[in-house]
Design an enzyme around this catalytic site. Structure first.
Site, PDB file in Angstrom:
ATOM      1  N   LYS A   1     -15.221 -12.015  -7.470  1.00 10.34           N
ATOM      2  CA  LYS A   1     -14.804 -13.363  -7.066  1.00 10.34           C
ATOM      3  C   LYS A   1     -15.996 -14.177  -6.579  1.00 10.34           C
ATOM      4  O   LYS A   1     -16.147 -15.364  -6.921  1.00 10.34           O
ATOM      5  CB  LYS A   1     -13.742 -13.280  -5.953  1.00 10.34           C
ATOM      6  CG  LYS A   1     -12.440 -12.630  -6.428  1.00 10.34           C
ATOM      7  CD  LYS A   1     -11.527 -12.188  -5.290  1.00 10.34           C
ATOM      8  CE  LYS A   1     -10.459 -11.254  -5.846  1.00 10.34           C
ATOM      9  NZ  LYS A   1      -9.764 -10.466  -4.810  1.00 10.34           N
TER      10      LYS A   1
ATOM     11  N   HIS B   1      -7.393   4.792  -7.878  1.00  8.07           N
ATOM     12  CA  HIS B   1      -8.173   3.714  -7.244  1.00  8.07           C
ATOM     13  C   HIS B   1      -9.110   4.181  -6.151  1.00  8.07           C
ATOM     14  O   HIS B   1      -9.712   3.354  -5.472  1.00  8.07           O
ATOM     15  CB  HIS B   1      -7.250   2.668  -6.618  1.00  8.07           C
ATOM     16  CG  HIS B   1      -6.443   1.903  -7.605  1.00  8.07           C
ATOM     17  ND1 HIS B   1      -6.834   0.699  -8.117  1.00  8.07           N
ATOM     18  CD2 HIS B   1      -5.258   2.190  -8.180  1.00  8.07           C
ATOM     19  CE1 HIS B   1      -5.911   0.252  -8.961  1.00  8.07           C
ATOM     20  NE2 HIS B   1      -4.942   1.149  -9.026  1.00  8.07           N
TER      21      HIS B   1
HETATM   22  C1  26W Z   1      -1.778   6.394   1.043  1.00  5.12           C
HETATM   23  C2  26W Z   1      -2.587   5.369   1.730  1.00  5.12           C
HETATM   24  C3  26W Z   1      -3.345   4.554   0.760  1.00  5.12           C
HETATM   25  C4  26W Z   1      -3.107   3.210   0.665  1.00  5.12           C
HETATM   26  C5  26W Z   1      -3.798   2.437  -0.249  1.00  5.12           C
HETATM   27  C6  26W Z   1      -4.279   5.134  -0.074  1.00  5.12           C
HETATM   28  C7  26W Z   1      -4.970   4.373  -0.976  1.00  5.12           C
HETATM   29  C8  26W Z   1      -4.717   3.040  -1.069  1.00  5.12           C
HETATM   30  C9  26W Z   1      -5.431   2.191  -2.084  1.00  5.12           C
HETATM   31  C10 26W Z   1      -5.666   2.994  -3.358  1.00  5.12           C
HETATM   32  C11 26W Z   1      -6.690   1.652  -1.538  1.00  5.12           C
HETATM   33  C12 26W Z   1      -7.241   0.564  -2.374  1.00  5.12           C
HETATM   34  O1  26W Z   1      -6.818  -0.573  -2.294  1.00  5.12           O
HETATM   35  N1  26W Z   1      -8.240   0.887  -3.198  1.00  5.12           N
HETATM   36  C13 26W Z   1      -9.037  -0.131  -3.812  1.00  5.12           C
HETATM   37  O2  26W Z   1      -8.536  -0.446  -5.099  1.00  5.12           O
HETATM   38  C14 26W Z   1      -9.232  -1.549  -5.647  1.00  5.12           C
HETATM   39  C15 26W Z   1      -8.569  -1.916  -6.949  1.00  5.12           C
HETATM   40  O3  26W Z   1      -8.803  -0.945  -7.902  1.00  5.12           O
HETATM   41  C16 26W Z   1     -10.703  -1.224  -5.817  1.00  5.12           C
HETATM   42  O4  26W Z   1     -11.366  -2.364  -6.273  1.00  5.12           O
HETATM   43  C17 26W Z   1     -11.298  -0.778  -4.493  1.00  5.12           C
HETATM   44  O5  26W Z   1     -12.643  -0.344  -4.681  1.00  5.12           O
HETATM   45  C18 26W Z   1     -10.479   0.323  -3.896  1.00  5.12           C
HETATM   46  O6  26W Z   1     -10.941   0.644  -2.597  1.00  5.12           O
END
Ligand code: 26W
Length: 803
Positions: free
Chosen positions: A655, A355
């Protein structure tokens, strides 16, 4: 076709109320009525839930979606919509003098997620149930969800989200289905006729207790399960002995350390803080989940080698990637398979979605820490690494650097993305561009090696919540023009395109938008005591506050408009209300300063008579699913302005579009696919391309000072950052200043400034022609069907899960 009529419902409700509260419903509070209704609805659901479980075809493949986050929001109204009984209950309640919508308000948001990734998991659950997949979620039942945000004096203050303080009417605790998860200790290795036997000893046991929440499919009788695990101490001799030896403190310490595991959601988004507790959380829910899947599987199957034909396990980013060694462990140590057999099954069972390409978000764990917490799992990862490196060695003989770049373990760290790629049969990105960047940049070496594993699955959102629930008037207009088939086949929304030039439809779109804008204005008046003009353009950016999402660029446009109006050059600026919402990670100073800056600018702008009929700025506190549900249908401009290449997909863009907003966007993430669908006349794009951004990072040819020297507007705005009018505490925005100048503006805010302002001017001129604007709005609505998560889920089903 519905299973309940109004009269039966009224009788059921009165009985349920009496049974729970021991009184007539007439005297109760809203909360009490909500609880009674909630339990009653759950009872209705339970009948279908049991039927669904009974109807499970033993030969049909089941999907398990593993995620550290599920951001469900409220469940009452969407469950009623999906059951097809909302209208009936609404009328029934009305006859009892109860307003259903007031009860729906009472429900606490279930906020067990940070942002996009967690909300995506929630949309996927809804879609899996609605497209007839037996698909269950697996995660953690955090006692405290994502923090509640208060804005005090313009600053973000974090408060605990005690979402369970009332009663959670949806969950069912399954005390008899507990599972033991083991931490720490040592691994004893014995040999039995040449076969190695691994025994985990002296470990700390943690009892994982499942809480199940029903996930209702849309009018299809299917109810799937979201299973969330809670950590409890195990009351066995271990604990008892500690007491009897008088080791009181030890016993309490044990209890606390266990309960800490499911205590709180880490509020990190795209940034890894390598905490021991987070690693424990990950293994905790993954181990409990995999063990319970195997237990269930063995009830119906006697050949464990059939596992990958009956079960698909999907991991939502790398956070649940320990599913790979955990499944290996069970197949090896408990089922007695060989390493090759166990690996074949594991690889073919598990699939992985990436992601983000943000470097700070890539999970890695120090070997020493990992080993002491998960000794047996570490051994398995080591073996996976060794075998993988051997394969690399065969193919890339002598290329040491490449091999160490790709290894699962290198530089004393375990690289979870590498583990996830090696241990699964499918690796996907979440939008076309994102997948291309993974293949050509971020993961190019893996892509070369494992070409066939890589694929794209563009994200989606559930139209049942994000259109039908939050915008009933728009839903009605669509139904009246194209019928209701689009609800089951959302891509048929495109039929609405034939109507967008129709005068009556254009007029309806105007009326609906205005109504939604008035509702939001009232909400803002009540919650913040700010007057906004419903006739102004509602321009919204709601999402996590992050450097790469560039809320700062939005603020720069506001300041530029402000400066223009004050200098008498603002005739072309149409009155606009700039709406912001979003949380900053508590430890992310820059993001917190952005919140402060937005509020400072809001204060100046909203109190300056010279601009008050032109611009207003509002920062709504505590952005969450249920607030999005009010803001999105009322918005006309959707700000999707991330630095190109950085936003993997974005989902709020979808959305907004589905509710008729125009997108102002960089060519990033799913914005590109929105452009593909609506055509360039119906979206406004600007700024550097992903290719250009990546090129700048490679060559280092960007110098933010040049941008300042070139453009006097930027100079003025940067000076305003330290102007006492905006900034009572002189040092407040130094971090922002530093980011733009000393750190060379890593997200290219200044580079994209000029084009962004021009794009905003285009919006001002477009808005002058109301009919044209609403026609564009209609095209956006009609083109949004592709972005239903039903489409996404069907693609996973066909290409990845093979259900
Ligand atoms: C380890 C800390 C951490 C926590 C959360 C690293 C990464 C994340 C997530 C992967 C961040 C996140 O929410 N990414 C988002 O995912 C969405 C669903 O696919 C995308 O639409 C967003 O662009 C993306 O930023």
């Amino acid at each position: 076709m519905t299973f309940i009529n109004k009269e039966d419902f009224k009788r059921d409700f009165k009985n349920k109320y009496l049974q729970i509260h021991g009184e007539e419903y007439t005297s109760g509070t809203l909360e009490e009525k909500y609880v009674a209704l909630g339990f009653l609805v759950r009872e209705y659901i339970t009948k279908q839930w049991i039927e669904t479980k009974k109807s499970y075809d033993k030969d049909k493949k089941q999907v398990y979606y593993f995620s550290m986050e599920f951001l469900l929001g409220k469940l009452l109204s969407t469950s009623l919509i999906n059951l097809g009984i909302r209208e009936c209950l609404k009328e029934g309640l009305k006859e009892l003098n109860i307003d259903l919508e007031e009860l729906e308000e009472v429900e606490e948001d279930q906020g067990l997620g940070n942002g996009g990734l967690g909300r995506l998991a929630a949309c996927f659950l809804d879609s899996m149930a609605s497209v007839n997949i037996i698909g269950n979620g697996c995660g953690i039942r955090y006692k405290y969800g994502f923090f509640r945000q208060k804005i005090v004096d313009g600053y973000q203050v974090e408060m605990p989200d005690h979402w369970l303080k009332g009663r959670n009417v949806w969950e069912i605790k399954k005390s008899n289905k507990g599972i033991i998860v083991k931490f720490g200790g040592k691994v004893k290795v014995d040999s039995d006729n040449g076969r190695l036997i691994f025994t985990h000893i002296n470990y700390e046991p943690v009892l994982a207790i499942p809480y199940d929440t029903p996930i209702v499919g849309y009018k299809n009788g299917i109810v799937n399960t979201l299973r969330l695990w809670s950590a409890e101490p195990l009351n066995n001799e271990f604990d008892y002995l500690a007491f009897s030896r008088g080791e009181y403190l030890k016993a309490i310490e044990y209890k606390n350390s266990v309960e800490a595991i499911s205590q709180v959601l880490y509020p990190d988004d795209n940034y890894l803080e390598g905490r021991v507790l987070r690693l424990k959380q990950q293994y905790f829910f993954v181990s409990a989940g995999i063990q319970s899947i195997i237990r269930h599987f063995k009830k119906n199957n006697n050949d464990i080698k059939e596992l990958n034909n009956k079960i698909a396990i999907h991991i939502n980013d790398t956070h649940p990637s320990l599913a790979i060694p955990e499944l290996m462990r069970i197949l090896l140590d408990e089922e007695g398979l060989s390493f090759e057999e166990a690996f074949y099954i594991t690889e073919n069972t598990i699939s992985y979605t990436n992601h983000t390409i943000m470097k700070e978000a890539l999970e890695k764990w120090p070997v020493d820490m990992f080993k002491s917490i998960l000794p047996r799992i570490y051994m398995i990862i080591e073996e996976l690494n060794e075998r993988f490196c051997k394969k690399l060695w065969d193919k890339y003989y002598g290329e040491w650097d490449k091999i160490s770049r790709m290894a699962i373990i290198s530089n004393s760290n375990i690289h979870m993305a590498h583990l996830a790629i090696v241990g699964s049969h499918s690796v996907n990105g979440v939008a076309k561009l994102h997948t291309e960047i993974l293949k050509k940049e971020e993961m190019k070496e893996f892509h070369k090696f494992y070409n066939e594993k890589f694929n794209n699955k563009t994200n989606g959102i559930t139209h049942r919540r994000w259109l039908m629930k939050i915008n009933p008037s728009l839903t009605r207009v669509i139904n009246e023009s194209i019928g209701e088939e689009w609800i089951k086949e959302p891509e048929r929304l495109i039929d609405f395109k034939d109507y967008v030039k129709d005068k009556d439809i254009i007029n309806s779109l105007k009326v609906i938008k205005l109504k939604n804008k008035i509702a939001l204005s009232n909400f803002i008046k009540e919650s913040m005591n700010i007057d906004i003009d419903p006739r102004s353009i509602f321009d919204t950016q709601v999402k996590r506050i992050h450097g790469y999402k560039r809320q700062l660029l939005n603020v720069f446009n506001i300041l530029d408009s402000y400066n223009r109006i004050i200098n008498g050059q603002g005739e072309d600026i149409h009155p606009r209300t700039f709406i912001f919402g979003g949380k900053a990670a508590p430890g992310y100073l820059f993001a917190k300063k952005i919140i402060k800056l937005i509020n400072s600018v809001a204060y100046v702008v909203n109190n300056d008579k010279r601009v008050s009929d032109k611009i207003k700025v509002v920062f709504l506190e505590n952005y969450r699913v249920s607030l999005g549900e009010i803001i999105i249908p009322a918005s006309e401009v959707s700000e999707q302005i991330s630095t190109a290449s950085k936003e993997a997909s974005g989902t709020s863009n979808m959305k907004f579009m589905m509710n008729g907003a125009l997108t102002i966007a960089t060519l990033d993430g799913a914005n590109i696919e929105i452009l593909d669908r609506v055509g360039k006349e119906n979206i406004i794009t600007f700024g550097l391309s992903a290719k250009e951004v990546i090129e700048y990072y490679k060559t280092g040819n960007y110098n933010s000072r040049d941008e300042i020297n070139k453009d006097n507007r930027i100079k003025i705005i940067i000076d305003q950052l330290s102007n006492p009018k905006f900034n009572k505490d002189f040092s407040d925005f130094q971090v922002i200043y530093h980011n733009l100048i000393t750190a060379n503006d890593e997200f290219f805010v200044l580079k994209d400034f000029n084009e962004y302002i021009k794009a905003q001017d285009t919006i001002n001129s477009l808005y002058k022609d109301e009919n044209r604007w609403n026609e564009i709005s209609g095209v956006n609505i009609a083109s949004s069907g592709f972005f239903s998560s039903d489409r996404t889920i069907n693609q996973y089903k066909e290409d990845v899960w093979k259900v």
